[in-house]
Design a protein around this motif. Structure first.
Motif, PDB file in Angstrom:
ATOM      1  N   ASP A  12       0.774  -1.282  -0.020  1.00 32.66           N
ATOM      2  CA  ASP A  12       0.046   0.037  -0.143  1.00 32.66           C
ATOM      3  C   ASP A  12       1.009   1.221   0.160  1.00 32.66           C
ATOM      4  OD1 ASP A  12      -2.262  -1.575   0.243  1.00 32.66           O
ATOM      5  OD2 ASP A  12      -2.312  -1.244   2.472  1.00 32.66           O
ATOM      6  N   LEU A  13       1.796   1.171   0.947  1.00 29.93           N
ATOM      7  CA  LEU A  13       2.660   2.447   1.015  1.00 29.93           C
ATOM      8  C   LEU A  13       3.598   2.805  -0.347  1.00 29.93           C
ATOM      9  CD1 LEU A  13       4.015   4.723   2.840  1.00 29.93           C
ATOM     10  CD2 LEU A  13       5.562   2.882   3.645  1.00 29.93           C
ATOM     11  N   LYS A  14       3.990   1.737  -0.838  1.00 30.88           N
ATOM     12  CA  LYS A  14       4.880   1.614  -2.077  1.00 30.88           C
ATOM     13  C   LYS A  14       4.053   2.377  -3.295  1.00 30.88           C
ATOM     14  CE  LYS A  14       7.751  -0.951  -5.218  1.00 30.88           C
ATOM     15  NZ  LYS A  14       8.225  -2.176  -5.630  1.00 30.88           N
ATOM     16  N   PHE A  15       2.718   2.036  -3.262  1.00 32.11           N
ATOM     17  CA  PHE A  15       1.889   2.496  -4.297  1.00 32.11           C
ATOM     18  C   PHE A  15       1.427   3.826  -3.923  1.00 32.11           C
ATOM     19  CE2 PHE A  15      -2.598   3.342  -5.366  1.00 32.11           C
ATOM     20  CZ  PHE A  15      -2.621   3.285  -6.815  1.00 32.11           C
ATOM     21  N   LEU A  16       1.129   4.247  -2.635  1.00 33.53           N
ATOM     22  CA  LEU A  16       0.779   5.394  -2.342  1.00 33.53           C
ATOM     23  C   LEU A  16       2.090   6.538  -2.612  1.00 33.53           C
ATOM     24  CD1 LEU A  16      -1.621   5.017   0.557  1.00 33.53           C
ATOM     25  CD2 LEU A  16      -2.283   5.793  -2.063  1.00 33.53           C
ATOM     26  N   LEU A  17       3.136   6.077  -2.395  1.00 33.00           N
ATOM     27  CA  LEU A  17       4.432   7.002  -2.391  1.00 33.00           C
ATOM     28  C   LEU A  17       4.541   7.505  -3.836  1.00 33.00           C
ATOM     29  CD1 LEU A  17       7.031   5.139  -0.405  1.00 33.00           C
ATOM     30  CD2 LEU A  17       6.495   7.388   0.013  1.00 33.00           C
ATOM     31  N   LYS A  18       4.222   6.840  -4.897  1.00 29.35           N
ATOM     32  CA  LYS A  18       4.232   7.205  -6.164  1.00 29.35           C
ATOM     33  C   LYS A  18       3.470   8.730  -6.150  1.00 29.35           C
ATOM     34  CE  LYS A  18       5.063   2.616  -8.001  1.00 29.35           C
ATOM     35  NZ  LYS A  18       4.403   1.613  -8.741  1.00 29.35           N
ATOM     36  N   LYS A  19       2.182   8.680  -5.646  1.00 30.95           N
ATOM     37  CA  LYS A  19       1.612   9.844  -5.714  1.00 30.95           C
ATOM     38  C   LYS A  19       1.497  10.883  -4.745  1.00 30.95           C
ATOM     39  CE  LYS A  19      -3.487  10.408  -6.692  1.00 30.95           C
ATOM     40  NZ  LYS A  19      -4.753   9.538  -6.529  1.00 30.95           N
ATOM     41  N   TYR A  20       2.253  10.449  -3.307  1.00 25.74           N
ATOM     42  CA  TYR A  20       2.439  11.225  -2.330  1.00 25.74           C
ATOM     43  C   TYR A  20       3.841  11.190  -1.870  1.00 25.74           C
ATOM     44  CZ  TYR A  20      -2.654  10.833  -2.847  1.00 25.74           C
ATOM     45  OH  TYR A  20      -3.828  10.831  -3.146  1.00 25.74           O
ATOM     46  N   ARG A  21       4.809  11.929  -2.480  1.00 26.50           N
ATOM     47  CA  ARG A  21       6.304  11.897  -2.142  1.00 26.50           C
ATOM     48  C   ARG A  21       6.441  12.044  -0.790  1.00 26.50           C
ATOM     49  NH1 ARG A  21       8.197   9.142  -6.555  1.00 26.50           N
ATOM     50  NH2 ARG A  21       7.435  10.232  -8.287  1.00 26.50           N
ATOM     51  N   THR A  22       5.794  12.979   0.233  1.00 22.90           N
ATOM     52  CA  THR A  22       6.115  13.085   1.393  1.00 22.90           C
ATOM     53  C   THR A  22       5.646  11.992   2.313  1.00 22.90           C
ATOM     54  OG1 THR A  22       4.330  14.515   1.804  1.00 22.90           O
ATOM     55  CG2 THR A  22       6.187  15.452   0.901  1.00 22.90           C
ATOM     56  N   LEU A  23       5.178  11.075   1.975  1.00 26.00           N
ATOM     57  CA  LEU A  23       4.478   9.878   2.774  1.00 26.00           C
ATOM     58  C   LEU A  23       5.312   9.253   3.643  1.00 26.00           C
ATOM     59  CD1 LEU A  23       1.692   8.939   3.113  1.00 26.00           C
ATOM     60  CD2 LEU A  23       1.808   7.344   1.462  1.00 26.00           C
ATOM     61  N   ASN A  24       6.482   9.067   3.476  1.00 22.43           N
ATOM     62  CA  ASN A  24       7.440   8.446   4.551  1.00 22.43           C
ATOM     63  C   ASN A  24       7.680   9.290   5.595  1.00 22.43           C
ATOM     64  OD1 ASN A  24       8.155   5.845   3.424  1.00 22.43           O
ATOM     65  ND2 ASN A  24       9.746   6.641   2.200  1.00 22.43           N
ATOM     66  N   LEU A  27       4.621   9.602   7.773  1.00 19.39           N
ATOM     67  CA  LEU A  27       4.468   8.477   8.484  1.00 19.39           C
ATOM     68  C   LEU A  27       5.208   8.532   9.744  1.00 19.39           C
ATOM     69  CD1 LEU A  27       2.654   5.855   8.396  1.00 19.39           C
ATOM     70  CD2 LEU A  27       4.504   4.619   7.137  1.00 19.39           C
ATOM     71  N   GLU A  28       6.426   8.978   9.540  1.00 21.56           N
ATOM     72  CA  GLU A  28       7.568   9.203  10.601  1.00 21.56           C
ATOM     73  C   GLU A  28       6.735  10.139  11.805  1.00 21.56           C
ATOM     74  OE1 GLU A  28       9.995   7.658  11.835  1.00 21.56           O
ATOM     75  OE2 GLU A  28       9.590   6.359   9.791  1.00 21.56           O
ATOM     76  N   MET A  29       6.005  11.253  11.431  1.00 25.31           N
ATOM     77  CA  MET A  29       5.296  12.250  12.202  1.00 25.31           C
ATOM     78  C   MET A  29       4.348  11.426  12.925  1.00 25.31           C
ATOM     79  SD  MET A  29       6.402  15.389  12.046  1.00 25.31           S
ATOM     80  CE  MET A  29       4.811  16.320  12.254  1.00 25.31           C
ATOM     81  N   VAL A  30       3.388  10.612  12.340  1.00 23.84           N
ATOM     82  CA  VAL A  30       2.279   9.699  12.745  1.00 23.84           C
ATOM     83  C   VAL A  30       3.090   8.764  13.686  1.00 23.84           C
ATOM     84  CG1 VAL A  30       0.865   7.969  12.434  1.00 23.84           C
ATOM     85  CG2 VAL A  30       0.811   9.925  10.812  1.00 23.84           C
ATOM     86  N   LYS A  31       4.074   8.015  13.654  1.00 22.32           N
ATOM     87  CA  LYS A  31       4.778   7.312  14.585  1.00 22.32           C
ATOM     88  C   LYS A  31       5.050   8.093  15.772  1.00 22.32           C
ATOM     89  CE  LYS A  31       6.915   3.964  11.236  1.00 22.32           C
ATOM     90  NZ  LYS A  31       8.296   3.395  10.659  1.00 22.32           N
ATOM     91  N   ALA A  32       5.543   9.178  15.589  1.00 20.51           N
ATOM     92  CA  ALA A  32       6.070  10.012  16.913  1.00 20.51           C
ATOM     93  C   ALA A  32       4.929  10.360  17.812  1.00 20.51           C
ATOM     94  CB  ALA A  32       6.623  11.268  16.397  1.00 20.51           C
ATOM     95  N   ILE A  33       3.859  10.595  16.993  1.00 21.24           N
ATOM     96  CA  ILE A  33       2.348  10.643  17.878  1.00 21.24           C
ATOM     97  C   ILE A  33       1.920   9.527  18.491  1.00 21.24           C
ATOM     98  CG2 ILE A  33      -0.013  11.426  17.497  1.00 21.24           C
ATOM     99  CD1 ILE A  33       0.921  13.352  15.448  1.00 21.24           C
ATOM    100  N   CYS A  65      -0.834  15.141   5.400  1.00 23.65           N
ATOM    101  CA  CYS A  65       0.117  14.820   4.304  1.00 23.65           C
ATOM    102  C   CYS A  65       0.514  15.894   3.767  1.00 23.65           C
ATOM    103  CB  CYS A  65      -0.607  13.703   3.177  1.00 23.65           C
ATOM    104  SG  CYS A  65       0.585  13.046   2.010  1.00 23.65           S
ATOM    105  N   LYS A  66       1.840  16.074   3.709  1.00 25.77           N
ATOM    106  CA  LYS A  66       2.565  17.505   3.147  1.00 25.77           C
ATOM    107  C   LYS A  66       2.158  17.461   1.615  1.00 25.77           C
ATOM    108  CE  LYS A  66       5.965  17.202   6.598  1.00 25.77           C
ATOM    109  NZ  LYS A  66       7.243  16.906   6.507  1.00 25.77           N
ATOM    110  N   SER A  67       2.155  16.428   0.953  1.00 28.51           N
ATOM    111  CA  SER A  67       1.824  16.380  -0.507  1.00 28.51           C
ATOM    112  C   SER A  67       0.722  16.664  -1.035  1.00 28.51           C
ATOM    113  CB  SER A  67       2.229  14.935  -0.814  1.00 28.51           C
ATOM    114  OG  SER A  67       3.511  14.446  -0.859  1.00 28.51           O
ATOM    115  N   LEU A  95      -2.979   1.120   4.531  1.00 26.72           N
ATOM    116  CA  LEU A  95      -3.053   2.577   4.365  1.00 26.72           C
ATOM    117  C   LEU A  95      -3.637   2.921   2.952  1.00 26.72           C
ATOM    118  CD1 LEU A  95      -1.748   5.526   5.058  1.00 26.72           C
ATOM    119  CD2 LEU A  95       0.212   4.731   3.780  1.00 26.72           C
ATOM    120  N   TYR A  96      -4.612   3.887   2.804  1.00 26.41           N
ATOM    121  CA  TYR A  96      -5.375   4.199   1.714  1.00 26.41           C
ATOM    122  C   TYR A  96      -5.690   5.579   1.476  1.00 26.41           C
ATOM    123  CZ  TYR A  96      -9.511   3.040   4.567  1.00 26.41           C
ATOM    124  OH  TYR A  96     -10.575   3.113   5.255  1.00 26.41           O
ATOM    125  N   HIS A  97      -6.359   5.956   0.558  1.00 27.03           N
ATOM    126  CA  HIS A  97      -6.808   7.204   0.421  1.00 27.03           C
ATOM    127  C   HIS A  97      -8.593   7.045   0.230  1.00 27.03           C
ATOM    128  CE1 HIS A  97      -8.211  11.048  -1.260  1.00 27.03           C
ATOM    129  NE2 HIS A  97      -7.223  11.722  -0.579  1.00 27.03           N
TER     130      HIS A  97
END
Length: 114
Positions: A12-24, A27-33, A65-67, A95-97
């Motif tokens: 899911d993440l790999k697919f969405l990264l093509k569309k939303y470049r800042t997703l990694n 996701l790190e921000m979400v992990k911190a929260i 999502c910053k993208s 993870l999905y839109h």
């Protein structure tokens, strides 16, 4: 807190990264929260009930999502994870839109956590 993810989540993440470049980074921000407050936090996240399993599964409805400029937490991204309090572990499930899917994949949850 230890973070893991299902293979399906990684796809899911790999697919969405093509569309939303800042997703990694997002996701790190979400992990911190989640590391500070892993349980549900309405209205941003809530427990998915009626699955017939013991595992605590939480859906984040407002993932920033910053993208997706100008939308912030109303980006439409949904993150599903399992929370194991005693083990201090989080397993990312999906993870999905919201425009791509209506709801979480309950079959995926049941197959991996029953």
């Amino acid at each position: 807190m230890h973070f893991n993810s299902l293979n399906e989540f990684n796809r899911d993440l790999k697919f969405l990264l093509k569309k939303y470049r800042t997703l990694n980074d997002d996701l790190e921000m979400v992990k911190a929260i989640i590391n500070v407050r892993p349980s549900q936090q309405p209205p941003f996240s809530f427990t998915i009930d009626n699955l017939g399993i013991q595992t605590c599964v939480i859906k984040i409805k407002r993932m920033a999502c910053k993208s997706l400029k100008g939308r912030g937490v109303n980006s439409g991204l949904r993150l599903i994870y399992a929370y194991f309090a005693e083990e201090k572990k989080i397993v990312f499930i999906e993870l999905y839109h919201k425009n791509d899917k209506q709801n979480e994949d309950k079959q995926r949850i049941l197959e991996n956590f029953k």
